[in-house]
Design a protein around this motif. Structure first.
Motif, short mmCIF file in Angstrom:
data_model
loop_
_atom_site.label_atom_id
_atom_site.label_comp_id
_atom_site.label_asym_id
_atom_site.label_seq_id
_atom_site.Cartn_x
_atom_site.Cartn_y
_atom_site.Cartn_z
N ALA A 225 -7.52 1.57 -4.57
CA ALA A 225 -7.89 0.87 -3.33
C ALA A 225 -9.38 1.02 -3.03
CB ALA A 225 -7.06 1.41 -2.16
N GLU A 226 -9.92 2.22 -3.22
CA GLU A 226 -11.34 2.45 -2.95
C GLU A 226 -12.21 1.63 -3.90
OE1 GLU A 226 -11.99 6.94 -1.47
OE2 GLU A 226 -10.79 6.77 -3.32
N ASN A 227 -11.85 1.60 -5.16
CA ASN A 227 -12.63 0.82 -6.13
C ASN A 227 -12.61 -0.66 -5.80
OD1 ASN A 227 -14.08 2.20 -8.30
ND2 ASN A 227 -12.11 3.14 -8.79
N ASP A 240 -12.56 5.22 5.38
CA ASP A 240 -11.38 5.89 4.84
C ASP A 240 -10.11 5.20 5.33
OD1 ASP A 240 -10.22 8.29 3.41
OD2 ASP A 240 -9.33 8.57 5.40
N LEU A 241 -10.08 4.77 6.60
CA LEU A 241 -8.91 4.07 7.14
C LEU A 241 -8.66 2.77 6.41
CD1 LEU A 241 -6.61 3.72 9.20
CD2 LEU A 241 -8.29 2.72 10.78
N GLU A 242 -9.73 2.03 6.13
CA GLU A 242 -9.59 0.76 5.41
C GLU A 242 -8.97 0.99 4.03
OE1 GLU A 242 -13.16 -2.13 7.00
OE2 GLU A 242 -13.69 -0.52 5.61
N GLY A 358 3.13 -0.53 11.50
CA GLY A 358 2.61 0.65 12.17
C GLY A 358 1.17 0.94 11.80
N MET A 359 0.85 0.82 10.51
CA MET A 359 -0.52 1.07 10.06
C MET A 359 -1.45 -0.07 10.50
SD MET A 359 -0.71 3.97 8.59
CE MET A 359 -2.28 3.86 7.73
N ALA A 360 -0.93 -1.30 10.52
CA ALA A 360 -1.74 -2.44 10.94
C ALA A 360 -2.19 -2.30 12.38
CB ALA A 360 -0.95 -3.74 10.75
N LYS A 361 -1.33 -1.70 13.20
CA LYS A 361 -1.69 -1.51 14.61
C LYS A 361 -2.88 -0.56 14.73
CE LYS A 361 0.36 -0.58 19.14
NZ LYS A 361 1.61 -0.27 19.87
N GLN A 362 -2.90 0.50 13.92
CA GLN A 362 -4.04 1.42 13.93
C GLN A 362 -5.33 0.70 13.53
OE1 GLN A 362 -3.62 5.22 11.91
NE2 GLN A 362 -1.40 5.10 12.06
N PHE A 407 -2.31 -10.16 8.02
CA PHE A 407 -3.16 -9.63 9.08
C PHE A 407 -4.08 -8.54 8.53
CE2 PHE A 407 -3.90 -6.12 12.02
CZ PHE A 407 -4.63 -6.76 13.01
N VAL A 408 -3.52 -7.64 7.73
CA VAL A 408 -4.30 -6.52 7.18
C VAL A 408 -5.45 -7.05 6.32
CG1 VAL A 408 -4.23 -4.62 5.51
CG2 VAL A 408 -2.48 -4.80 7.30
N TYR A 409 -5.17 -8.01 5.44
CA TYR A 409 -6.22 -8.55 4.57
C TYR A 409 -7.33 -9.19 5.40
CZ TYR A 409 -3.11 -7.82 0.56
OH TYR A 409 -2.29 -7.27 -0.40
N SER A 410 -6.94 -9.93 6.45
CA SER A 410 -7.94 -10.56 7.31
C SER A 410 -8.77 -9.49 8.02
CB SER A 410 -7.27 -11.48 8.33
OG SER A 410 -6.64 -12.57 7.71
N ALA A 411 -8.09 -8.47 8.55
CA ALA A 411 -8.79 -7.40 9.28
C ALA A 411 -9.72 -6.61 8.36
CB ALA A 411 -7.78 -6.47 9.94
#
Length: 466
Positions: A225-227, A240-242, A358-362, A407-411
């Motif tokens: 994910a980081e790469n 780190d959250l992303e 749940g993670m998307a809300k954060q 939503f996550v990808y857009s955010a």
């Protein structure tokens, strides 16, 4: 002679006015000739789409890798709704993700190890596995220049499929289907994929979108994910959250049973005895199809369309009115579908959507996108009610993983172009596991049957045809 040929060609073109007329005419005729009356499928007891009459899938194999539970079947062979469950090698997806969240660590590589080797790794085994992946983060010498930058594609999935096939040429032993060699090839591909999609995206953006070209080298010690975030962003920066949220999204997309189209493709192609690169390229091509892997893009496009046409997305009445237009085929792509709601297997809930929500809300709170998150929440709750009102049919329609992954990808500012390639990068772990399983346990060429419904005809010499 050349002049005579030129005149003949001009005469043909003059007669037809436009060469495309021939294609247009023959396409219309072909649509008529190749159409098959739906009654014939019933008469021959054909399971269209490999689906039974009650909507369940036709059982074509056995697997130890992934289990998808969305309903039970009673004595009358009717589907009985239930809360959705997803298991990787017998382990609940909720437990796997929760462990990563509680311990504050990345988990995609651990899940990949579990799917491929069939067991949870010890810390040493995971470290060794991560080291192997790290060695393969960087592409073979010259590959990026010769295979990606020289011939970019508008479609990252198209370029990904071509790149996988091209890697065959960089393998000293590509056709060996022994388990040891396929394991080696699988680890190579899992290591390469983040760089393949990142460089394909950068090449596409530079060539077709007139953006600057940013090629960041992968860092072996970083997670998948980081790469990915580092290589797709011009600055290479991420929080780190992303990265942790993208990691969870990839865990949730890594596997979904052997019956989904791309995993079944992996079994099908592997049964022929062909090489790993041909097999995985076919799986990528399957996922490229909008009926399979493009659903998260459809959600992103639908939300963007809604936001363009609704003045205030916090006004539930305005949003509801537009959702009604979508369901009545008057808005968005006029399909009548609200993407991100409903699933072929899950009835009461999609466990992946529940975890990701749940993670998307954060993420929404950290990026001041709470209104956008609540829009997804409203769609999840309201669409089943509106669907029942409009169609007169009540049925379970849970939010599926695409609603919140979109939503996550857009955010995360992940370009739409790269949404399905990200899906492929995650699902590669499952594909490789299913390929190995087919080679170990299948050992039989898949050969289903098609009944021919074309009547026999008498041949006519060309001079007698009209």
């Amino acid at each position: 002679m050349l002049e005579r040929m030129k005149k003949k060609r001009e005469a043909r073109l003059s007669a037809s006015n436009d060469p495309s007329n021939f294609i247009h005419k023959m396409a219309r005729e072909l649509e008529e000739k190749d159409s098959i009356d739906s009654e014939l499928f019933i008469k021959h007891n054909v399971k269209r789409g490999l689906r039974n009459s009650n909507g369940t899938g036709v059982v074509v194999g056995l697997t130890r890798i992934g289990e998808v539970l969305g309903y039970s079947v009673n004595e009358n062979k009717e589907k009985v709704p239930m809360e959705g469950k997803l298991y990787y090698r017998g382990y609940s997806i909720e437990e796997l993700v929760q462990s990563c969240i509680e311990e504050g660590r990345f988990g995609f590589e651990e899940v990949t190890y579990l799917l491929i080797f069939g067991q949870l790794p010890t810390q040493k085994q995971l470290n060794d596995f991560n080291a192997l992946l790290g060695e393969k983060r960087e592409l073979p010498v010259g590959f990026a220049r010769d295979m990606i930058l020289t011939a970019p594609s508008r479609s990252i999935m198209n370029k990904l499929a071509r790149s996988v096939l091209a890697l065959y040429c960089y393998d000293d032993n590509p056709d060996d289907t022994s388990i040891e060699n396929v394991l080696r090839q699988s680890i190579d591909l899992i290591g390469y994929f983040p760089t393949l999609i990142a460089y394909a995206y950068q090449a596409k953006s530079s060539t077709f979108d007139n953006k600057s070209l940013h090629l960041h080298y992968p860092i072996p010690e970083l997670s998948t994910a980081e790469n990915i975030l580092r290589m797709i962003r011009p600055t290479g920066q991420y929080t780190d959250l992303e990265a942790k949220l993208l990691d969870i999204a990839m865990i949730l997309h890594a596997e979904h049973g052997g019956g989904n189209n791309s995993s079944f493709t992996t079994h099908l192609i592997s049964s022929s005895g062909t090489d790993t690169y041909a097999t995985i390229s076919a799986a990528v091509s399957s996922l490229k199809g909008p009926r399979h892997g493009g659903a998260n893009i459809a959600v992103i496009n639908m939300i963007n369309d809604l936001k363009r046409n609704v003045k205030d997305i916090t006004n539930h009445k305005q949003v509801e009115d537009y959702l009604v237009k979508i369901l009545k085929k008057q808005a968005n792509d006029k399909s009548g579908l609200v993407y991100g709601v409903g699933h072929a297997i899950y009835t009461l809930s999609d466990p992946r959507a529940k975890v990701l929500k749940g993670m998307a809300k954060q993420l929404a709170v950290s990026k001041d996108l709470v209104d956008d998150f609540m829009l997804c929440d409203f769609i999840e709750k309201k669409v089943p009610e509106l669907y029942a009102e409009i169609n007169g049919v009540e049925k379970p329609m849970p939010a599926n993983v695409d609603l919140y992954s979109g939503f996550v990808y857009s955010a995360l500012d992940i370009p739409t172009d790269i949404a399905t390639p990200l899906f492929a990068t995650a699902r590669l772990s499952g594909w490789c596991a299913h390929r190995l399983e087919e080679l170990i346990a299948g050992k039989k060429l898949m050969r289903p049957a098609y009944n021919c419904v074309q009547e026999h005809l008498t041949y006519k010499p060309i001079k007698d045809r009209k």
